[in-house]
Scaffold this motif. Structure first.
Motif, PDB file in Angstrom:
ATOM      1  N   LEU A  96       0.818  -1.209   0.000  1.00 51.25           N
ATOM      2  CA  LEU A  96       0.000   0.000   0.000  1.00 51.25           C
ATOM      3  C   LEU A  96       0.854   1.262   0.000  1.00 51.25           C
ATOM      4  CD1 LEU A  96      -2.777   1.354   0.171  1.00 51.25           C
ATOM      5  CD2 LEU A  96      -2.630   1.114   2.662  1.00 51.25           C
ATOM      6  N   ALA A  97       1.909   1.284   0.792  1.00 55.07           N
ATOM      7  CA  ALA A  97       2.758   2.476   0.877  1.00 55.07           C
ATOM      8  C   ALA A  97       3.363   2.823  -0.487  1.00 55.07           C
ATOM      9  CB  ALA A  97       3.866   2.272   1.914  1.00 55.07           C
ATOM     10  N   THR A  98       3.816   1.827  -1.217  1.00 54.62           N
ATOM     11  CA  THR A  98       4.402   2.062  -2.538  1.00 54.62           C
ATOM     12  C   THR A  98       3.370   2.644  -3.492  1.00 54.62           C
ATOM     13  OG1 THR A  98       5.942   0.228  -2.212  1.00 54.62           O
ATOM     14  CG2 THR A  98       5.603   0.962  -4.467  1.00 54.62           C
ATOM     15  N   ILE A  99       2.174   2.101  -3.469  1.00 54.66           N
ATOM     16  CA  ILE A  99       1.114   2.582  -4.352  1.00 54.66           C
ATOM     17  C   ILE A  99       0.765   4.030  -4.017  1.00 54.66           C
ATOM     18  CG2 ILE A  99      -1.299   2.286  -5.023  1.00 54.66           C
ATOM     19  CD1 ILE A  99      -0.893  -0.740  -4.530  1.00 54.66           C
ATOM     20  N   LEU A 100       0.615   4.335  -2.728  1.00 51.95           N
ATOM     21  CA  LEU A 100       0.255   5.694  -2.326  1.00 51.95           C
ATOM     22  C   LEU A 100       1.355   6.698  -2.637  1.00 51.95           C
ATOM     23  CD1 LEU A 100      -1.619   5.014   1.036  1.00 51.95           C
ATOM     24  CD2 LEU A 100      -2.585   5.469  -1.244  1.00 51.95           C
ATOM     25  N   ILE A 101       2.597   6.300  -2.450  1.00 54.12           N
ATOM     26  CA  ILE A 101       3.717   7.187  -2.794  1.00 54.12           C
ATOM     27  C   ILE A 101       3.742   7.447  -4.298  1.00 54.12           C
ATOM     28  CG2 ILE A 101       6.246   7.326  -2.932  1.00 54.12           C
ATOM     29  CD1 ILE A 101       6.279   5.861  -0.187  1.00 54.12           C
ATOM     30  N   ALA A 102       3.555   6.410  -5.091  1.00 56.07           N
ATOM     31  CA  ALA A 102       3.536   6.573  -6.546  1.00 56.07           C
ATOM     32  C   ALA A 102       2.385   7.475  -6.980  1.00 56.07           C
ATOM     33  CB  ALA A 102       3.433   5.212  -7.238  1.00 56.07           C
ATOM     34  N   MET A 103       1.209   7.273  -6.394  1.00 56.32           N
ATOM     35  CA  MET A 103       0.061   8.106  -6.754  1.00 56.32           C
ATOM     36  C   MET A 103       0.284   9.562  -6.335  1.00 56.32           C
ATOM     37  SD  MET A 103      -3.188   5.601  -6.117  1.00 56.32           S
ATOM     38  CE  MET A 103      -4.350   6.667  -6.972  1.00 56.32           C
ATOM     39  N   GLY A 104       0.901   9.766  -5.169  1.00 53.85           N
ATOM     40  CA  GLY A 104       1.235  11.127  -4.736  1.00 53.85           C
ATOM     41  C   GLY A 104       2.231  11.786  -5.675  1.00 53.85           C
ATOM     42  N   PHE A 105       3.231  11.018  -6.101  1.00 58.74           N
ATOM     43  CA  PHE A 105       4.220  11.531  -7.050  1.00 58.74           C
ATOM     44  C   PHE A 105       3.549  11.921  -8.365  1.00 58.74           C
ATOM     45  CE2 PHE A 105       6.954  10.467 -10.704  1.00 58.74           C
ATOM     46  CZ  PHE A 105       7.893  11.475 -10.564  1.00 58.74           C
ATOM     47  N   TYR A 106       2.725  11.029  -8.899  1.00 58.41           N
ATOM     48  CA  TYR A 106       2.049  11.308 -10.162  1.00 58.41           C
ATOM     49  C   TYR A 106       1.122  12.517 -10.021  1.00 58.41           C
ATOM     50  CZ  TYR A 106       3.670   7.416 -12.983  1.00 58.41           C
ATOM     51  OH  TYR A 106       4.453   6.571 -13.736  1.00 58.41           O
TER      52      TYR A 106
END
Length: 89
Positions: free
Chosen positions: A40-50
């Motif tokens: 989950l953390a990886t997905i949320l970080i990626a979505m925040g970056f995008y």
């Protein structure tokens, strides 16, 4: 050629390659294995970056990379959806 245009093209090409090759491969792998391959953390970080990149490109009227980052955000959203669906399986 303008340096901003050159960099915009490079960002667009590489982000589009990631969006069209890398993320769909992860989505397909998740579907086949019926589990999410990303925490989950990886997905949320990626979505925040995008999302931050989308805001930056929108504010600077740099629409070429904005398109590919928008598609990438949607793809990460699908990965997040898969995490929720496959969590109970």
């Amino acid at each position: 050629m303008n340096l901003l245009l050159i960099l915009s093209i490079l960002v667009s090409v590489f982000s589009l390659a990631l969006v069209l090759i890398g993320i769909p491969a992860q989505i397909i792998k998740n579907y086949r294995e019926k589990r999410s391959g990303q925490p989950l953390a990886t997905i949320l970080i990626a979505m925040g970056f995008y999302l931050s990149q989308i805001a930056l490109f929108y504010i600077t009227s740099n629409y070429l990379p904005l398109i590919s980052f928008s598609v990438g955000f949607v793809m990460w959203g699908i990965t997040l959806f898969q995490l929720v669906i496959y969590k109970n399986k």
